[in-house]
Design a protein around this motif. Sequence first.
Motif, short mmCIF file in Angstrom:
data_model
loop_
_atom_site.label_atom_id
_atom_site.label_comp_id
_atom_site.label_asym_id
_atom_site.label_seq_id
_atom_site.Cartn_x
_atom_site.Cartn_y
_atom_site.Cartn_z
N MET A 174 0.84 -1.20 0.00
CA MET A 174 0.00 0.00 0.00
C MET A 174 0.88 1.25 0.00
O MET A 174 1.83 1.34 0.77
N GLU A 192 -7.05 -0.49 -2.55
CA GLU A 192 -6.00 -0.26 -1.56
C GLU A 192 -6.03 1.14 -0.96
O GLU A 192 -5.26 1.46 -0.06
N HIS A 193 -6.93 2.00 -1.46
CA HIS A 193 -7.11 3.33 -0.89
C HIS A 193 -8.45 3.47 -0.17
O HIS A 193 -8.90 4.57 0.11
N ALA A 200 -8.36 -2.11 1.84
CA ALA A 200 -7.05 -2.11 2.51
C ALA A 200 -7.14 -2.48 3.97
O ALA A 200 -6.12 -2.77 4.60
#
Length: 284
Positions: free
Chosen positions: A1, A125-126, A145
Motif C-alpha cells: 500500500m 488499496e485506498h 485495505a
Amino acid sequence: MSIEPGMLGAHLREHEVTPERAARVEEAGYGTLWLDGSPPADLALAERLLEATTRMVVATSVVNAWTADADEVAASYHRITDRYPDRFLLGVGIGHREVHVEYASPYATLVSYLDELATAGVPSEHIVLAALGPRMLRLARDRTAGTVPCLVTPEHTRGARTLLGPDPLLMPGHFAILDTDTERARTLARSGPPGTALQVVNYANNLRRLGFTDADLAGTGSDAVIDALAIHGDPATTAAGLIAHLDAGANHVGVYPLGNDPIDTLRTIAAAVFEARPGRPEYR
C-alpha cells in the motif's frame, strides 16, 4: 500500500477542525487526520485540510453509503488524489438503522457501493471499511485495505487481527480524556458517544460479543463499559491505553479527544505516546 497512515491518528469532526488546527495536529506527529461524521460526497473539507498540511494523510471516517453518491465520491477521490497522491484514504461505512430510514440489507448495500467505487476507478488499496462484526471484517479483508473500527477495545482489536490476517490495515479509534478525576471523566464520556451510542444496535451487538451485558449497556452505560470505551487519566495512563491496541495487533490507533480543547488534548497525548513507544515519525 502506498499510503502510510502512521502509528497515531486524530479523529475530529467538522466543527472541531480548521486548516490551522490540522497543521498543529500534523506538527504533533499524527500520521493521519480522520474527518469524522458523514462528510458530504464532495469531500471539500478533506481537500482543504490536505492543502494546509504537508505530509499527514487525511481520511474520512466515514463516507456513508446511504447519503453519499458513489459516483460523486469517486469523482472527488480522483480530484483530491490528482493533487495529493498517497495522502488521502477513503473510509466508507453503512451508517446505522437508527438514523437512516432506508437502512436495509447493509452488507449487500455496502458490497454494491464498493462495486460502484471500483467501476469508477477508486483503487481498493485506498479504501477502508468501518467494520465491527465478523462478516464486515471479512469484507474489509477481501475488498479493501483494511478497517477503521470505532467504540472497540483492545480485545476486539486482537480478535479482528486474527480474522483479518497479517496484511490488512487495522486502525481502531479510542476515546480519550485527560482528567485524573474518575467521576468527572466518566460524566464527560457519558455525555458523548461512549455513553450516547450504546443504544445503537451495531455498537451494542459488538459490545455484547465482547462480553458486556444488557445491564452494562443500559442507559448511558455501566462504569465498566464507559471505562473500557473512554480511556481517562494522566497523559501516561491515556497513552498506555492507546498503545494496548498496538500491542493487540493494530497498525495504527486513532484518538477521539473529549474535553474543551481537543487539539491540546491530541498534542499532549501524542507526546506521551511517542515517549512511551519510541519510533517517532521521521518528519518530526
